[in-house]
Design a protein around this motif. Structure first.
Motif, PDB file in Angstrom:
ATOM      1  N   GLY A  44       0.808  -1.211   0.000  1.00 54.54           N
ATOM      2  CA  GLY A  44       0.000   0.000   0.000  1.00 54.54           C
ATOM      3  C   GLY A  44       0.840   1.260   0.000  1.00 54.54           C
ATOM      4  O   GLY A  44       1.958   1.288  -0.516  1.00 54.54           O
ATOM      5  N   GLN A  45       0.313   2.314   0.634  1.00 55.90           N
ATOM      6  CA  GLN A  45       0.977   3.617   0.679  1.00 55.90           C
ATOM      7  C   GLN A  45       0.807   4.218   2.072  1.00 55.90           C
ATOM      8  O   GLN A  45      -0.190   3.958   2.764  1.00 55.90           O
ATOM      9  CB  GLN A  45       0.357   4.574  -0.341  1.00 55.90           C
ATOM     10  CG  GLN A  45       0.705   4.268  -1.792  1.00 55.90           C
ATOM     11  CD  GLN A  45       2.017   4.895  -2.213  1.00 55.90           C
ATOM     12  OE1 GLN A  45       3.076   4.269  -2.126  1.00 55.90           O
ATOM     13  NE2 GLN A  45       1.966   6.114  -2.681  1.00 55.90           N
ATOM     14  N   ARG A  46       1.779   5.040   2.476  1.00 52.89           N
ATOM     15  CA  ARG A  46       1.670   5.811   3.715  1.00 52.89           C
ATOM     16  C   ARG A  46       1.647   7.296   3.332  1.00 52.89           C
ATOM     17  O   ARG A  46       2.524   7.784   2.614  1.00 52.89           O
ATOM     18  CB  ARG A  46       2.847   5.531   4.640  1.00 52.89           C
ATOM     19  CG  ARG A  46       2.827   6.406   5.905  1.00 52.89           C
ATOM     20  CD  ARG A  46       3.984   6.133   6.837  1.00 52.89           C
ATOM     21  NE  ARG A  46       3.771   4.911   7.607  1.00 52.89           N
ATOM     22  CZ  ARG A  46       4.490   3.804   7.487  1.00 52.89           C
ATOM     23  NH1 ARG A  46       5.493   3.758   6.599  1.00 52.89           N
ATOM     24  NH2 ARG A  46       4.234   2.741   8.230  1.00 52.89           N
ATOM     25  N   TYR A  47       0.624   8.019   3.781  1.00 53.75           N
ATOM     26  CA  TYR A  47       0.454   9.422   3.449  1.00 53.75           C
ATOM     27  C   TYR A  47       0.619  10.268   4.706  1.00 53.75           C
ATOM     28  O   TYR A  47       0.037   9.967   5.739  1.00 53.75           O
ATOM     29  CB  TYR A  47      -0.942   9.671   2.878  1.00 53.75           C
ATOM     30  CG  TYR A  47      -1.273   8.811   1.677  1.00 53.75           C
ATOM     31  CD1 TYR A  47      -0.976   9.241   0.387  1.00 53.75           C
ATOM     32  CD2 TYR A  47      -1.900   7.578   1.826  1.00 53.75           C
ATOM     33  CE1 TYR A  47      -1.283   8.454  -0.719  1.00 53.75           C
ATOM     34  CE2 TYR A  47      -2.221   6.790   0.734  1.00 53.75           C
ATOM     35  CZ  TYR A  47      -1.899   7.231  -0.530  1.00 53.75           C
ATOM     36  OH  TYR A  47      -2.209   6.450  -1.613  1.00 53.75           O
ATOM     37  N   THR A  48       1.408  11.313   4.585  1.00 53.38           N
ATOM     38  CA  THR A  48       1.594  12.258   5.675  1.00 53.38           C
ATOM     39  C   THR A  48       0.988  13.596   5.270  1.00 53.38           C
ATOM     40  O   THR A  48       1.389  14.192   4.261  1.00 53.38           O
ATOM     41  CB  THR A  48       3.080  12.443   6.008  1.00 53.38           C
ATOM     42  OG1 THR A  48       3.647  11.181   6.378  1.00 53.38           O
ATOM     43  CG2 THR A  48       3.259  13.434   7.149  1.00 53.38           C
ATOM     44  N   TYR A  49       0.016  14.067   6.027  1.00 52.34           N
ATOM     45  CA  TYR A  49      -0.651  15.328   5.752  1.00 52.34           C
ATOM     46  C   TYR A  49      -0.200  16.343   6.790  1.00 52.34           C
ATOM     47  O   TYR A  49      -0.341  16.110   7.989  1.00 52.34           O
ATOM     48  CB  TYR A  49      -2.170  15.158   5.810  1.00 52.34           C
ATOM     49  CG  TYR A  49      -2.676  14.113   4.837  1.00 52.34           C
ATOM     50  CD1 TYR A  49      -2.944  14.436   3.514  1.00 52.34           C
ATOM     51  CD2 TYR A  49      -2.862  12.794   5.250  1.00 52.34           C
ATOM     52  CE1 TYR A  49      -3.393  13.475   2.626  1.00 52.34           C
ATOM     53  CE2 TYR A  49      -3.324  11.827   4.363  1.00 52.34           C
ATOM     54  CZ  TYR A  49      -3.579  12.175   3.054  1.00 52.34           C
ATOM     55  OH  TYR A  49      -4.021  11.214   2.177  1.00 52.34           O
ATOM     56  N   GLY A  50       0.377  17.451   6.310  1.00 48.57           N
ATOM     57  CA  GLY A  50       0.910  18.463   7.212  1.00 48.57           C
ATOM     58  C   GLY A  50       2.426  18.426   7.221  1.00 48.57           C
ATOM     59  O   GLY A  50       3.071  17.771   6.398  1.00 48.57           O
ATOM     60  N   ASP A  51       3.013  19.108   8.174  1.00 43.12           N
ATOM     61  CA  ASP A  51       4.469  19.206   8.309  1.00 43.12           C
ATOM     62  C   ASP A  51       4.982  17.994   9.087  1.00 43.12           C
ATOM     63  O   ASP A  51       4.645  17.819  10.259  1.00 43.12           O
ATOM     64  CB  ASP A  51       4.812  20.503   9.041  1.00 43.12           C
ATOM     65  CG  ASP A  51       6.313  20.697   9.197  1.00 43.12           C
ATOM     66  OD1 ASP A  51       7.092  19.836   8.728  1.00 43.12           O
ATOM     67  OD2 ASP A  51       6.693  21.716   9.793  1.00 43.12           O
ATOM     68  N   ALA A  52       5.792  17.163   8.428  1.00 43.48           N
ATOM     69  CA  ALA A  52       6.289  15.940   9.078  1.00 43.48           C
ATOM     70  C   ALA A  52       7.082  16.260  10.340  1.00 43.48           C
ATOM     71  O   ALA A  52       7.195  15.416  11.244  1.00 43.48           O
ATOM     72  CB  ALA A  52       7.161  15.139   8.105  1.00 43.48           C
ATOM     73  N   GLY A  53       7.640  17.471  10.443  1.00 45.87           N
ATOM     74  CA  GLY A  53       8.389  17.858  11.633  1.00 45.87           C
ATOM     75  C   GLY A  53       7.562  18.642  12.627  1.00 45.87           C
ATOM     76  O   GLY A  53       8.080  19.088  13.659  1.00 45.87           O
ATOM     77  N   GLY A  54       6.270  18.851  12.305  1.00 44.53           N
ATOM     78  CA  GLY A  54       5.393  19.618  13.191  1.00 44.53           C
ATOM     79  C   GLY A  54       4.014  18.980  13.242  1.00 44.53           C
ATOM     80  O   GLY A  54       3.879  17.769  13.402  1.00 44.53           O
ATOM     81  N   ALA A  55       2.979  19.796  13.090  1.00 38.14           N
ATOM     82  CA  ALA A  55       1.613  19.292  13.141  1.00 38.14           C
ATOM     83  C   ALA A  55       1.309  18.479  11.879  1.00 38.14           C
ATOM     84  O   ALA A  55       1.466  18.971  10.760  1.00 38.14           O
ATOM     85  CB  ALA A  55       0.629  20.451  13.271  1.00 38.14           C
TER      86      ALA A  55
END
Length: 414
Positions: A44-55
């Motif tokens: 599958g896939q992993r999605y990061t929404y927003g700043d990976a180093g913050g919110a």
């Protein structure tokens, strides 16, 4: 754990892409997120929404399964609500808004040095000027005032024409979902333009959507009734609008396969390869989807094509170059002649498919050779079949195990 709603009208990859676009839009509206990232994951896939180093929050998708994996500086219930809202939008087939893309198509000029292209273009090239449309999804602006003079004898080759194409990609936000749609439409519309003009068309998929002002201007033209459909021989080529409305998604996919094969044939210098593609262009219109579609292919080709565009078949039948082009000797009545001609056409495709293509014509003397004329005649036949299909889409039932079982003597009708 949640699940995406898919179906025959929305494949999994499209559903996933639409879901992702909705999450991006909803996260930007509710959390003011402006960043987004994706990484492949086994299965599958992993999605990061927003700043990976913050919110941010992280969503994992595998097949139709969607799960909130983690959050950082974001309330879990807010992230869950965004995911559920996006899933609901996908289930409702809600596309949100419209992203406008603009690109250019280049309709090639006549190539006097290429024997097969020269003959095809000499009789069938079409020059178009002004605005045309393909449904509500595509506007084509052909330049005006390009014709300047003619060659001796009154022949005036159509010039290079750079066409501005505007694509209206419905989607929540400029995203992979709208970009993929725009790329697919670009390639397909270029092929439709090749059918309309009789010439190969160069194209490049647009990379970015237009800004708000330019998009607003384009959207005002979207439903301008003064812009005519793109047509050939007075018959619409609108596969995105008209054909979809009367024949559904399957008819659109058939026409898309047909125009793509036809366009590829226009650029071929090797006649045998062009013949293979032109016959494929016809078969794309009539070949059944189920496994039984692999049976009785020659019978289906001859019977279906004779019914789909009989006038075009008869035009090839009486053409002075047909006997030499297809090693064909007319015998018996007209029905027999049609059947045996189309069997010869199908054999012209089968022989190079199984034995490899012959050489390309390179000399001036090859302009009227049998392989070159075969391409000329088949180009006309394939185009006529496509135009007839767009006006009245259908699929052959020849070979159906109940309607036309093995060993049956009576051909099934279309």
């Amino acid at each position: 754990m949640h699940e995406l709603s898919t179906g025959d009208d929305l494949p999994l990859d499209a559903a996933a892409s639409l879901f992702d676009a909705w999450v991006v839009r909803l996260a930007s509206e509710e959390l003011r997120f402006t960043q987004y990232g994706a990484a492949p994951l086994l299965g599958g896939q992993r999605y990061t929404y927003g700043d990976a180093g913050g919110a941010h929050f992280v969503v994992v998708r595998s097949g139709i399964s969607v799960e909130l994996e983690s959050t950082s500086q974001v309330a879990g219930d807010i992230a869950e609500r965004i995911i559920l809202d996006a899933i609901a939008k996908v289930a409702a087939r809600d596309l949100g808004s419209t992203v406008v893309y603009v690109t250019e198509l280049t309709v090639r000029a006549l190539d006097l040095a290429d024997p097969p292209q020269f003959l095809r273009f000499f009789e069938r090239q079409i020059h178009i000027e002004g605005a045309r449309r393909l449904g509500r999804g595509v506007l084509l602006d052909f330049p005006k005032g390009l014709l300047r003079g003619a060659l001796p004898g009154g022949f005036q080759p159509a010039p290079v024409s750079v066409v501005t194409m505007t694509i209206f990609a419905d989607g929540p936000i400029e995203s992979d979902f709208t970009a993929r749609f725009a790329a697919a439409v670009t390639e397909t519309a270029a092929a439709v333009c090749a059918v309309a003009t009789g010439r190969a068309v160069e194209f490049h998929a647009p990379l970015f959507g237009e800004d708000e002002d330019e998009a607003r201007t384009a959207l005002r033209r979207r439903d301008d009734v003064s812009i005519l459909n793109l047509a050939r021989n007075g018959l619409t080529l609108d596969i995105f609008g008209y054909l979809l409305s009367v024949g559904g998604a399957d008819a659109l996919l058939r026409a898309r396969g047909s125009v793509l094969a036809y366009h590829a044939a226009l650029s071929q210098r090797t006649p045998d390869v062009a013949v293979m593609l032109l016959v494929s262009s016809i078969e794309a219109l009539i070949a059944p989807r189920p496994p039984w579609g692999r049976d009785k292919v020659t019978k289906r080709f001859t019977s279906s094509l004779a019914e789909l565009c009989p006038d075009a078949v008869d035009a090839v039948l009486v053409h002075e170059y047909t006997p030499g082009a297809f090693d064909f000797v007319p015998k018996g009545g007209v029905p027999r002649q049609r059947r045996e001609l189309l069997e010869a056409v199908y054999d012209a495709r089968s022989h190079p498919t199984h034995n490899g293509p012959g050489l390309s014509p390179l000399a001036m003397a090859d302009w009227a050779s049998a392989p070159t004329m075969r391409v000329v005649l088949l180009s006309n036949l394939a185009r006529a079949a496509l135009l007839a299909f767009i006006q009245a889409p259908r699929c052959s039932l020849i070979g159906h195990p109940e309607i036309d079982p093995p060993g049956s003597a009576t051909p099934a009708r279309l």
